[in-house]
Design a protein around this motif. Sequence first.
Motif, PDB file in Angstrom:
ATOM      1  N   VAL A  27      33.241  43.416  36.460  1.00 36.00           N
ATOM      2  CA  VAL A  27      34.263  42.668  37.183  1.00 36.00           C
ATOM      3  C   VAL A  27      34.035  41.161  37.062  1.00 36.00           C
ATOM      4  O   VAL A  27      34.977  40.367  37.144  1.00 36.00           O
ATOM      5  CB  VAL A  27      34.308  43.089  38.669  1.00 36.00           C
ATOM      6  CG1 VAL A  27      33.095  42.573  39.430  1.00 36.00           C
ATOM      7  CG2 VAL A  27      35.599  42.596  39.331  1.00 36.00           C
ATOM      8  N   LEU A  28      32.791  40.769  36.834  1.00 35.73           N
ATOM      9  CA  LEU A  28      32.483  39.344  36.735  1.00 35.73           C
ATOM     10  C   LEU A  28      33.175  38.691  35.545  1.00 35.73           C
ATOM     11  O   LEU A  28      33.474  37.500  35.567  1.00 35.73           O
ATOM     12  CB  LEU A  28      30.964  39.132  36.630  1.00 35.73           C
ATOM     13  CG  LEU A  28      30.144  39.476  37.867  1.00 35.73           C
ATOM     14  CD1 LEU A  28      28.656  39.443  37.557  1.00 35.73           C
ATOM     15  CD2 LEU A  28      30.467  38.507  39.002  1.00 35.73           C
ATOM     16  N   LYS A  29      33.429  39.482  34.509  1.00 36.82           N
ATOM     17  CA  LYS A  29      34.028  38.921  33.300  1.00 36.82           C
ATOM     18  C   LYS A  29      35.544  39.093  33.257  1.00 36.82           C
ATOM     19  O   LYS A  29      36.180  38.833  32.246  1.00 36.82           O
ATOM     20  CB  LYS A  29      33.378  39.548  32.065  1.00 36.82           C
ATOM     21  CG  LYS A  29      31.903  39.191  31.930  1.00 36.82           C
ATOM     22  CD  LYS A  29      31.296  39.726  30.645  1.00 36.82           C
ATOM     23  CE  LYS A  29      29.827  39.336  30.533  1.00 36.82           C
ATOM     24  NZ  LYS A  29      29.225  39.831  29.264  1.00 36.82           N
ATOM     25  N   THR A  30      36.114  39.505  34.388  1.00 33.13           N
ATOM     26  CA  THR A  30      37.562  39.618  34.489  1.00 33.13           C
ATOM     27  C   THR A  30      38.108  38.384  35.213  1.00 33.13           C
ATOM     28  O   THR A  30      37.345  37.510  35.640  1.00 33.13           O
ATOM     29  CB  THR A  30      37.970  40.876  35.277  1.00 33.13           C
ATOM     30  OG1 THR A  30      37.605  40.694  36.668  1.00 33.13           O
ATOM     31  CG2 THR A  30      37.280  42.108  34.722  1.00 33.13           C
ATOM     32  N   HIS A  31      39.426  38.348  35.394  1.00 33.80           N
ATOM     33  CA  HIS A  31      40.049  37.220  36.079  1.00 33.80           C
ATOM     34  C   HIS A  31      39.569  37.083  37.518  1.00 33.80           C
ATOM     35  O   HIS A  31      39.691  36.008  38.119  1.00 33.80           O
ATOM     36  CB  HIS A  31      41.579  37.364  36.053  1.00 33.80           C
ATOM     37  CG  HIS A  31      42.096  38.463  36.930  1.00 33.80           C
ATOM     38  ND1 HIS A  31      42.499  38.255  38.228  1.00 33.80           N
ATOM     39  CD2 HIS A  31      42.275  39.791  36.690  1.00 33.80           C
ATOM     40  CE1 HIS A  31      42.904  39.394  38.754  1.00 33.80           C
ATOM     41  NE2 HIS A  31      42.786  40.341  37.850  1.00 33.80           N
ATOM     42  N   ARG A  32      39.000  38.145  38.053  1.00 31.77           N
ATOM     43  CA  ARG A  32      38.489  38.075  39.426  1.00 31.77           C
ATOM     44  C   ARG A  32      37.190  37.282  39.493  1.00 31.77           C
ATOM     45  O   ARG A  32      36.879  36.666  40.514  1.00 31.77           O
ATOM     46  CB  ARG A  32      38.254  39.485  39.990  1.00 31.77           C
ATOM     47  CG  ARG A  32      39.529  40.278  40.206  1.00 31.77           C
ATOM     48  CD  ARG A  32      39.254  41.488  41.077  1.00 31.77           C
ATOM     49  NE  ARG A  32      38.731  41.081  42.367  1.00 31.77           N
ATOM     50  CZ  ARG A  32      37.816  41.767  43.064  1.00 31.77           C
ATOM     51  NH1 ARG A  32      37.341  42.907  42.584  1.00 31.77           N
ATOM     52  NH2 ARG A  32      37.404  41.334  44.219  1.00 31.77           N
ATOM     53  N   PRO A 125      48.035  37.278  33.465  1.00 32.07           N
ATOM     54  CA  PRO A 125      49.461  37.525  33.183  1.00 32.07           C
ATOM     55  C   PRO A 125      50.050  38.679  33.988  1.00 32.07           C
ATOM     56  O   PRO A 125      51.249  38.725  34.225  1.00 32.07           O
ATOM     57  CB  PRO A 125      49.477  37.859  31.693  1.00 32.07           C
ATOM     58  CG  PRO A 125      48.176  37.383  31.154  1.00 32.07           C
ATOM     59  CD  PRO A 125      47.205  37.485  32.281  1.00 32.07           C
ATOM     60  N   ASN A 126      49.182  39.609  34.389  1.00 30.66           N
ATOM     61  CA  ASN A 126      49.639  40.768  35.163  1.00 30.66           C
ATOM     62  C   ASN A 126      48.745  40.954  36.384  1.00 30.66           C
ATOM     63  O   ASN A 126      47.525  40.997  36.268  1.00 30.66           O
ATOM     64  CB  ASN A 126      49.591  42.044  34.314  1.00 30.66           C
ATOM     65  CG  ASN A 126      50.586  41.987  33.156  1.00 30.66           C
ATOM     66  OD1 ASN A 126      51.765  42.253  33.341  1.00 30.66           O
ATOM     67  ND2 ASN A 126      50.107  41.652  31.967  1.00 30.66           N
ATOM     68  N   LEU A 127      49.368  41.043  37.537  1.00 35.45           N
ATOM     69  CA  LEU A 127      48.621  41.241  38.768  1.00 35.45           C
ATOM     70  C   LEU A 127      49.224  42.400  39.540  1.00 35.45           C
ATOM     71  O   LEU A 127      50.414  42.391  39.871  1.00 35.45           O
ATOM     72  CB  LEU A 127      48.646  39.972  39.621  1.00 35.45           C
ATOM     73  CG  LEU A 127      47.795  40.012  40.891  1.00 35.45           C
ATOM     74  CD1 LEU A 127      46.308  40.122  40.533  1.00 35.45           C
ATOM     75  CD2 LEU A 127      48.035  38.778  41.755  1.00 35.45           C
ATOM     76  N   PRO A 172      51.691  30.321  40.038  1.00 37.44           N
ATOM     77  CA  PRO A 172      51.989  31.515  40.839  1.00 37.44           C
ATOM     78  C   PRO A 172      51.508  31.437  42.292  1.00 37.44           C
ATOM     79  O   PRO A 172      51.500  32.433  42.997  1.00 37.44           O
ATOM     80  CB  PRO A 172      51.229  32.611  40.086  1.00 37.44           C
ATOM     81  CG  PRO A 172      50.036  31.905  39.538  1.00 37.44           C
ATOM     82  CD  PRO A 172      50.503  30.524  39.186  1.00 37.44           C
ATOM     83  N   TYR A 173      51.081  30.243  42.713  1.00 33.39           N
ATOM     84  CA  TYR A 173      50.642  30.042  44.098  1.00 33.39           C
ATOM     85  C   TYR A 173      51.319  28.795  44.647  1.00 33.39           C
ATOM     86  O   TYR A 173      51.806  27.946  43.899  1.00 33.39           O
ATOM     87  CB  TYR A 173      49.120  29.878  44.174  1.00 33.39           C
ATOM     88  CG  TYR A 173      48.342  30.910  43.407  1.00 33.39           C
ATOM     89  CD1 TYR A 173      48.201  32.210  43.893  1.00 33.39           C
ATOM     90  CD2 TYR A 173      47.757  30.586  42.182  1.00 33.39           C
ATOM     91  CE1 TYR A 173      47.492  33.165  43.172  1.00 33.39           C
ATOM     92  CE2 TYR A 173      47.041  31.536  41.462  1.00 33.39           C
ATOM     93  CZ  TYR A 173      46.915  32.818  41.955  1.00 33.39           C
ATOM     94  OH  TYR A 173      46.224  33.760  41.240  1.00 33.39           O
ATOM     95  N   LEU A 174      51.306  28.652  45.965  1.00 32.75           N
ATOM     96  CA  LEU A 174      51.841  27.464  46.597  1.00 32.75           C
ATOM     97  C   LEU A 174      50.768  26.377  46.658  1.00 32.75           C
ATOM     98  O   LEU A 174      49.636  26.641  47.055  1.00 32.75           O
ATOM     99  CB  LEU A 174      52.331  27.785  48.016  1.00 32.75           C
ATOM    100  CG  LEU A 174      53.540  28.710  48.132  1.00 32.75           C
ATOM    101  CD1 LEU A 174      53.879  28.952  49.600  1.00 32.75           C
ATOM    102  CD2 LEU A 174      54.742  28.122  47.400  1.00 32.75           C
ATOM    103  N   ASN A 200      48.711  30.269  32.110  1.00 28.62           N
ATOM    104  CA  ASN A 200      48.730  31.711  31.903  1.00 28.62           C
ATOM    105  C   ASN A 200      47.640  32.120  30.902  1.00 28.62           C
ATOM    106  O   ASN A 200      47.525  31.542  29.815  1.00 28.62           O
ATOM    107  CB  ASN A 200      50.103  32.138  31.379  1.00 28.62           C
ATOM    108  CG  ASN A 200      50.331  33.626  31.483  1.00 28.62           C
ATOM    109  OD1 ASN A 200      49.466  34.439  31.166  1.00 28.62           O
ATOM    110  ND2 ASN A 200      51.538  34.008  31.895  1.00 28.62           N
ATOM    111  N   GLN A 201      46.868  33.134  31.264  1.00 27.76           N
ATOM    112  CA  GLN A 201      45.768  33.580  30.407  1.00 27.76           C
ATOM    113  C   GLN A 201      46.236  34.306  29.148  1.00 27.76           C
ATOM    114  O   GLN A 201      45.412  34.671  28.304  1.00 27.76           O
ATOM    115  CB  GLN A 201      44.803  34.456  31.217  1.00 27.76           C
ATOM    116  CG  GLN A 201      44.021  33.662  32.252  1.00 27.76           C
ATOM    117  CD  GLN A 201      43.280  34.527  33.246  1.00 27.76           C
ATOM    118  OE1 GLN A 201      43.208  35.752  33.092  1.00 27.76           O
ATOM    119  NE2 GLN A 201      42.720  33.907  34.285  1.00 27.76           N
TER     120      GLN A 201
END
Length: 231
Positions: A27-32, A125-127, A172-174, A200-201
């Motif tokens: 998970v460390l190497k993901t967008h999270r 790009p996808n959440l 994608p955020y305020l 965008n990634q």
Amino acid sequence: MKLILTCEHAGHEIPDTYKKHFNNKAVLKTHRGYDLGALDLFQHLKPLSDASYFSTTSRLLVELNRSLFSKQLFSEFSNGLSKNEKSEILETYYFPYRTEIEYKIAEYVKNKQHVLHLSIHSFTPNLNGEERKGDIGLLYDSRRKKEQEFCKEFKSELLKQASNLNVRFNYPYLGKADGFTTFLRKQFPTNYLGIEIEVNQKFVKKNTMSLKLKQTLFNTINNLKSTQSIF
């Protein structure tokens, strides 16, 4: 005008002391775990800056882009740590990073300099199964007229460089949501613009941002910086 560049989610490092709490290493190497490609973009833009700062500590240990009162300050991996361990993390990674930047801005403002702070980020790009339809997001506080004007100029200049880009405001955020720039706006109500640039990634391969996009952003910032019309 002084340009400060920051990158709060530049890497996915976990200090040895806390690695045992991260059984899910993937998970460390993901967008999270970090903002893919953000450090590469930051380094490309760095020559334009008067001061620059980045952190390669994973946001899953402590979220540098959140306030002390945020429920997202610590992730599910670090939230169960003891009070003393959390305090140590804040004293070692959170406060030094944020305080150094705050002091630099204070130094400029004290000397009657205007400060443009660009915080460099990227987004998946996808959440949760939903496609995010945007190439670049410019996050600002809509209640601050100069930030709004700057982002309009930024978008206009970007589209001159690459008319095919989908550039969106507060996406994608305020920009007024909890974040480092939000905190800094309160500290510096004048002479400070805090803008987050979200890319965008889909433009990222092997943690490297598209060269064409990097150059487009470089040229855009350079052109705006040279005119200094934003202030």
